[in-house]
Design a protein around this motif. Structure first.
Motif, PDB file in Angstrom:
ATOM      1  N   GLU A   1      47.347   9.010 -16.906  1.00 13.23           N
ATOM      2  CA  GLU A   1      48.467   9.715 -17.524  1.00 13.23           C
ATOM      3  C   GLU A   1      48.206  11.224 -17.588  1.00 13.23           C
ATOM      4  O   GLU A   1      49.116  12.033 -17.430  1.00 13.23           O
ATOM      5  N   LEU A   2      46.961  11.578 -17.795  1.00 13.57           N
ATOM      6  CA  LEU A   2      46.582  12.990 -17.816  1.00 13.57           C
ATOM      7  C   LEU A   2      46.757  13.617 -16.434  1.00 13.57           C
ATOM      8  O   LEU A   2      46.960  14.819 -16.307  1.00 13.57           O
TER       9      LEU A   2
ATOM     10  N   LYS B   1      44.315   8.463 -26.166  1.00 13.26           N
ATOM     11  CA  LYS B   1      45.231   9.484 -25.640  1.00 13.26           C
ATOM     12  C   LYS B   1      45.251  10.734 -26.518  1.00 13.26           C
ATOM     13  O   LYS B   1      45.162  11.859 -26.011  1.00 13.26           O
TER      14      LYS B   1
ATOM     15  N   LEU C   1      50.380  12.932 -23.012  1.00 13.83           N
ATOM     16  CA  LEU C   1      49.598  12.018 -23.852  1.00 13.83           C
ATOM     17  C   LEU C   1      50.088  11.986 -25.303  1.00 13.83           C
ATOM     18  O   LEU C   1      49.549  11.252 -26.111  1.00 13.83           O
TER      19      LEU C   1
ATOM     20  N   THR D   1      44.344   6.574 -19.895  1.00 11.06           N
ATOM     21  CA  THR D   1      44.527   7.960 -20.314  1.00 11.06           C
ATOM     22  C   THR D   1      44.315   8.938 -19.160  1.00 11.06           C
ATOM     23  O   THR D   1      45.078   9.902 -19.005  1.00 11.06           O
TER      24      THR D   1
END
Lengths: 135, 134
Positions: free
Chosen positions: A92-93, B40, B112, A89
């Motif tokens: 991706e952030l 996410k 996300l 995460t």
């Protein structure tokens, strides 16, 4: 007010974050750690985040700040125990935690700090100008 | 038949951001999202709840557990009556910030989610809708 406990273990300070961190708690931790580094002369700070289900940009910034301030005070920060889903995460952030060293678990984190302390001692004995430089 | 269960949480303090995270975690788990997908959507919700607080002057988060024949998942709607976002395109780009953050909030959150929509009007407020499907 709640506070996150800071334990001293040899050359290092050990912090285990077990609660969902909110703003005041994060700021208190930063202050407490800074004072404790100075009062104890610690060379390393180990932060265990294995209990954290998420790391958002606020918590990420707190970790980066702690690492930055510790470095100013001649201590290395290692963040350990990041969950795989948190790592996915964070990438991706777009948060790469600049300046924050990581290790898979507490044992490896401690080994990392011990190695750097040993290096610093050796270099310090030889009176090298840059005791914390990378090889 | 579609079922939507929802709850509305106020966002007034930093503690409320933590409560939003917990609410989203519960809904995401009920929706049967994978652990990575749960992480996410909770992270995105945390970023947006903080935006609502810091830039919108507080507001609400409506957390919906969506169970439709074709899809299951979580939808969250953040609303505030703040100043609005003058340039959404710019606000979505990484590195853009007007506050004390890292400038990853909006653009990062978008990555996300499966769905991401911003409605905003200067002086009226902002509504951000996000969703993650199983």
């Amino acid at each position: 007010m709640d506070r996150i406990p800071i334990l001293k273990l040899g050359h290092s300070l050990l912090v285990t974050i077990q609660v969902d961190m909110h703003d005041r708690l994060a700021m208190a931790l930063e202050e407490d750690l800074t004072q404790k580094i100075v009062s104890s002369g610690a060379k390393g700070v180990l932060i265990d985040i294995s209990a954290l289900e998420i790391v958002d940009s606020f918590i990420g910034r707190t970790l980066a700040n702690i690492a930055g301030v510790s470095r100013m005070l001649d201590a290395d920060t290692v963040v350990v125990g990041m969950r795989p889903a948190v790592a996915i995460t964070l990438v991706e952030l777009g948060l790469s935690l600049p300046g924050v060293r990581t290790a898979l678990n507490a044992e490896r984190g401690m080994a990392l700090i011990s190695r750097r302390v040993a290096e610093a001692d050796r270099d310090g004995a030889a009176d090298a100008p840059d005791v914390h430089g990378d090889e | 038949m579609s079922t939507v269960t929802s709850e509305v949480l106020a966002i007034r303090t930093g503690d409320d951001v933590v409560r939003v995270r917990q609410g989203v975690r519960t809904a995401a788990s009920k929706a049967g999202l994978s652990l990575v997908d749960q992480t996410k959507i909770i992270t995105a919700a945390s970023e947006l709840a903080r935006n609502t607080l810091d830039y919108g002057g507080g507001g609400t988060a409506r957390i919906e557990l969506v169970q439709e024949p074709m899809r299951r998942g979580v939808r969250i709607i953040f609303e505030d009556q703040g100043p609005g976002i003058p340039d959404v395109e710019q606000a979505l780009s990484d590195g853009f910030t007007t506050g004390r953050g890292l400038g990853l909030g909006l653009g990062g959150s978008k990555r996300l989610c499966n769905e991401f929509r911003i409605e905003t009007e200067a002086g009226k407020g902002t509504r951000v809708t996000i969703a993650r499907w199983r």
